[in-house]
Design a protein around this motif. Structure first.
Motif, short mmCIF file in Angstrom:
data_model
loop_
_atom_site.label_atom_id
_atom_site.label_comp_id
_atom_site.label_asym_id
_atom_site.label_seq_id
_atom_site.Cartn_x
_atom_site.Cartn_y
_atom_site.Cartn_z
N TRP A 56 0.76 -1.18 0.40
CA TRP A 56 0.18 -0.25 0.17
C TRP A 56 0.72 1.29 0.07
N TYR A 60 0.57 4.80 -1.78
CA TYR A 60 0.02 6.33 -0.97
C TYR A 60 0.80 7.25 -1.16
N LYS A 94 -6.24 1.93 -0.32
CA LYS A 94 -7.66 2.20 0.69
C LYS A 94 -7.68 -0.04 -0.03
N SER A 97 -5.17 -1.95 1.63
CA SER A 97 -4.75 -1.99 3.40
C SER A 97 -6.22 -1.03 3.34
N ASP A 99 -9.43 0.55 6.92
CA ASP A 99 -9.06 0.67 7.43
C ASP A 99 -8.16 1.39 7.93
N ASN A 100 -7.30 2.09 7.11
CA ASN A 100 -5.55 1.89 7.35
C ASN A 100 -5.80 3.41 7.93
N GLU A 102 -2.85 5.63 8.21
CA GLU A 102 -1.88 6.68 8.22
C GLU A 102 -3.07 7.08 6.28
N ILE A 103 -4.28 6.29 5.72
CA ILE A 103 -4.64 6.59 4.44
C ILE A 103 -5.95 7.23 4.63
N ALA A 137 -10.41 8.32 12.06
CA ALA A 137 -8.38 7.74 11.72
C ALA A 137 -8.40 7.51 13.24
N ALA A 141 -6.70 3.89 15.57
CA ALA A 141 -5.34 4.49 16.10
C ALA A 141 -4.93 5.33 17.15
N ASN A 144 -1.55 6.87 17.54
CA ASN A 144 -0.84 7.63 15.95
C ASN A 144 -0.60 8.88 16.39
N TYR A 189 7.26 3.53 6.48
CA TYR A 189 6.35 3.81 7.11
C TYR A 189 6.35 5.81 7.05
#
Length: 207
Positions: A56, A60, A94, A97, A99-100, A102-103, A137, A141, A144, A189
């Motif tokens: 991903w 991204y 998306k 990945s 429900d990420n 960061e995305i 988000a 997280a 995060n 990352y």
């Protein structure tokens, strides 16, 4: 038994070789980006995304470069072109990945690029969507720092728009900064945000 072992060794060797190629490509793309060769970096990330369709991060980063490059544009056609491409690659990320966080916050940043270009045209339809994105988000997280900082900055922007104090959100920026200091992330990352948190915290102290 020997055949099974041979097949396993071939599979492992092939995986290691592919990973090595991926790592080298990603590092080169980041090097280009650090040299402000954003077009070349985006093109390389795009090629990597085609070669590694299960990753991903390459799409991204294509989206990220296009989004960041759209801020400050004066021509709407150019803006739409860049953000349409960004959306396509963000959708690709998306799909790999879901429900990420960061995305998700990158989607909010894309929406913010439209709002920054023309608040009257895009603010009404996208502001509510951004609030939902940041809340989602944060639920996914809660520790995060990029999520916490992004939401805090969005809330600050809304507060300024309605002539309300930003102080209630300064504690969140401070929390994000502390989390940035402790953060340990996998290779390639997203790691951005620490310097930005420091700058926003300075604004908090001035207000």
């Amino acid at each position: 038994m020997k055949k099974i072992i041979t097949l396993l060794l071939v599979a492992i060797t092939t995986t290691i070789a592919a990973q090595s190629k991926y790592d080298k490509g990603m590092q080169k793309a980041f090097d280009l980006w650090s040299q402000n060769k954003t077009t070349e970096a985006a093109q390389l990330f795009e090629r990597i995304s085609k070669a590694a369709p299960d990753q991903w991060l390459p799409p991204y980063y294509v989206a990220t470069i296009e989004i960041l490059g759209s801020f400050g544009l004066k021509d709407e056609a150019t803006l739409n072109s860049k953000l349409k491409k960004a959306q396509e690659f963000l959708d690709e990320a998306k799909s790999i990945s879901p429900d990420n966080p960061e995305i998700i916050i990158n989607q909010a940043l894309l929406n913010t690029a439209y709002i920054a270009f023309d608040g009257q045209k895009y603010g009404m339809s996208l502001s509510g969507k951004n609030a939902i994105l940041y809340n989602k988000a944060l639920q996914l997280a809660p520790n995060n720092p990029r999520v916490i900082l992004g939401k805090a900055e969005w809330d600050m922007g809304s507060a300024r728009f309605f002539n309300q104090p930003i102080e209630p959100y300064c504690k969140d920026v401070a929390k994000a900064l502390e989390l940035f200091k402790k953060e340990k992330l996998p290779k390639f990352y997203p790691k951005y945000g620490k310097d930005r948190a420091k700058e926003v915290l300075k604004q908090c102290k001035k207000s």
